[in-house]
Design a protein around this motif. Structure first.
Motif, mmCIF file in Angstrom:
data_model
loop_
_atom_site.group_PDB
_atom_site.id
_atom_site.type_symbol
_atom_site.label_atom_id
_atom_site.label_comp_id
_atom_site.label_asym_id
_atom_site.label_seq_id
_atom_site.Cartn_x
_atom_site.Cartn_y
_atom_site.Cartn_z
ATOM 1 N N HIS A 80 15.098 -50.836 16.758
ATOM 2 C CA HIS A 80 14.248 -51.339 15.684
ATOM 3 C C HIS A 80 13.582 -50.201 14.922
ATOM 4 O O HIS A 80 13.294 -49.147 15.486
ATOM 5 N N SER A 81 13.316 -50.449 13.666
ATOM 6 C CA SER A 81 12.665 -49.466 12.807
ATOM 7 C C SER A 81 11.178 -49.369 13.138
ATOM 8 O O SER A 81 10.633 -50.196 13.877
ATOM 9 N N GLU A 82 10.524 -48.375 12.562
ATOM 10 C CA GLU A 82 9.079 -48.238 12.721
ATOM 11 C C GLU A 82 8.369 -49.444 12.103
ATOM 12 O O GLU A 82 7.359 -49.912 12.612
ATOM 13 N N THR A 86 5.651 -51.932 13.806
ATOM 14 C CA THR A 86 4.369 -52.228 13.154
ATOM 15 C C THR A 86 4.188 -53.740 13.017
ATOM 16 O O THR A 86 3.112 -54.272 13.277
ATOM 17 N N THR A 87 5.236 -54.426 12.624
ATOM 18 C CA THR A 87 5.192 -55.880 12.506
ATOM 19 C C THR A 87 4.895 -56.511 13.858
ATOM 20 O O THR A 87 4.067 -57.415 13.965
ATOM 21 N N LEU A 88 5.540 -56.037 14.898
ATOM 22 C CA LEU A 88 5.328 -56.562 16.236
ATOM 23 C C LEU A 88 3.861 -56.465 16.631
ATOM 24 O O LEU A 88 3.299 -57.390 17.215
ATOM 25 N N GLN A 89 3.226 -55.371 16.273
ATOM 26 C CA GLN A 89 1.832 -55.144 16.650
ATOM 27 C C GLN A 89 0.899 -56.234 16.111
ATOM 28 O O GLN A 89 -0.115 -56.529 16.717
ATOM 29 N N ARG A 90 1.272 -56.850 14.986
ATOM 30 C CA ARG A 90 0.447 -57.927 14.413
ATOM 31 C C ARG A 90 0.321 -59.109 15.361
ATOM 32 O O ARG A 90 -0.611 -59.896 15.257
ATOM 33 N N PHE A 91 1.262 -59.243 16.288
ATOM 34 C CA PHE A 91 1.308 -60.395 17.171
ATOM 35 C C PHE A 91 0.846 -60.089 18.600
ATOM 36 O O PHE A 91 0.984 -60.915 19.498
ATOM 37 N N PHE A 92 0.267 -58.910 18.793
ATOM 38 C CA PHE A 92 -0.227 -58.475 20.099
ATOM 39 C C PHE A 92 -1.342 -59.404 20.589
ATOM 40 O O PHE A 92 -2.278 -59.699 19.853
ATOM 41 N N ILE A 93 -1.215 -59.871 21.836
ATOM 42 C CA ILE A 93 -2.272 -60.717 22.409
ATOM 43 C C ILE A 93 -2.815 -60.173 23.727
ATOM 44 O O ILE A 93 -3.822 -60.663 24.227
ATOM 45 N N LYS A 107 2.018 -46.797 31.735
ATOM 46 C CA LYS A 107 1.015 -47.578 31.031
ATOM 47 C C LYS A 107 1.705 -48.212 29.823
ATOM 48 O O LYS A 107 2.693 -47.680 29.312
ATOM 49 N N PRO A 108 1.191 -49.348 29.323
ATOM 50 C CA PRO A 108 1.808 -49.968 28.148
ATOM 51 C C PRO A 108 1.852 -49.019 26.974
ATOM 52 O O PRO A 108 0.916 -48.244 26.728
ATOM 53 N N LYS A 109 2.953 -49.053 26.246
ATOM 54 C CA LYS A 109 3.131 -48.230 25.063
ATOM 55 C C LYS A 109 2.678 -49.039 23.850
ATOM 56 O O LYS A 109 3.077 -50.183 23.681
ATOM 57 N N THR A 110 1.814 -48.443 23.047
ATOM 58 C CA THR A 110 1.359 -49.143 21.856
ATOM 59 C C THR A 110 2.097 -48.603 20.654
ATOM 60 O O THR A 110 2.568 -47.470 20.627
#
Length: 111
Positions: A80-82, A86-93, A107-110
């Motif tokens: 996946h592209s950067e 970035t889009t995925l991060q919008r859905f972080f819960i 540790k989780p990668k952000t």
């Protein structure tokens, strides 16, 4: 003691600036595997991608295939592209509970 104007000491605001991150068990993720509620794990981070299903360029079926599961490897395999990250991060819960992680030393990668 005389006070010096303009040099008021500020309290340590680190506690105020810390954001509490929700820790989520894999058993909770696994029940969210349908189009009306779809969560997945990528790099030990948990995402609620329900609202993204119809927007996904590869179609919602590919996401539903990995809904309720750890999708780290499939996510990496597609390279996946950067922008996707970035889009995925919008859905972080939240983050996956340490006991449920595939690689328990990391540790989780952000993104």
């Amino acid at each position: 003691m005389a006070s010096i104007e303009g040099n008021e000491q500020q309290e340590d605001s680190n506690e105020e600036n810390e954001v509490e991150v929700k820790v989520i068990r894999m058993s909770d993720v696994s029940v969210h595997s349908e189009a009306d509620s779809c969560w997945m794990v990528v790099n030990d981070n948990v995402y609620d991608i329900t609202q993204f299903l119809r927007e996904h360029p590869g179609g919602e079926d590919v996401l539903l295939e990995h809904g309720g599961r750890d999708a780290t490897e499939p996510f990496k395999e597609v390279a996946h592209s950067e922008d996707a990250s970035t889009t995925l991060q919008r859905f972080f819960i939240g983050i996956l509970h340490e006991d449920d992680r595939i690689n328990k030393t990391k540790k989780p990668k952000t993104y």
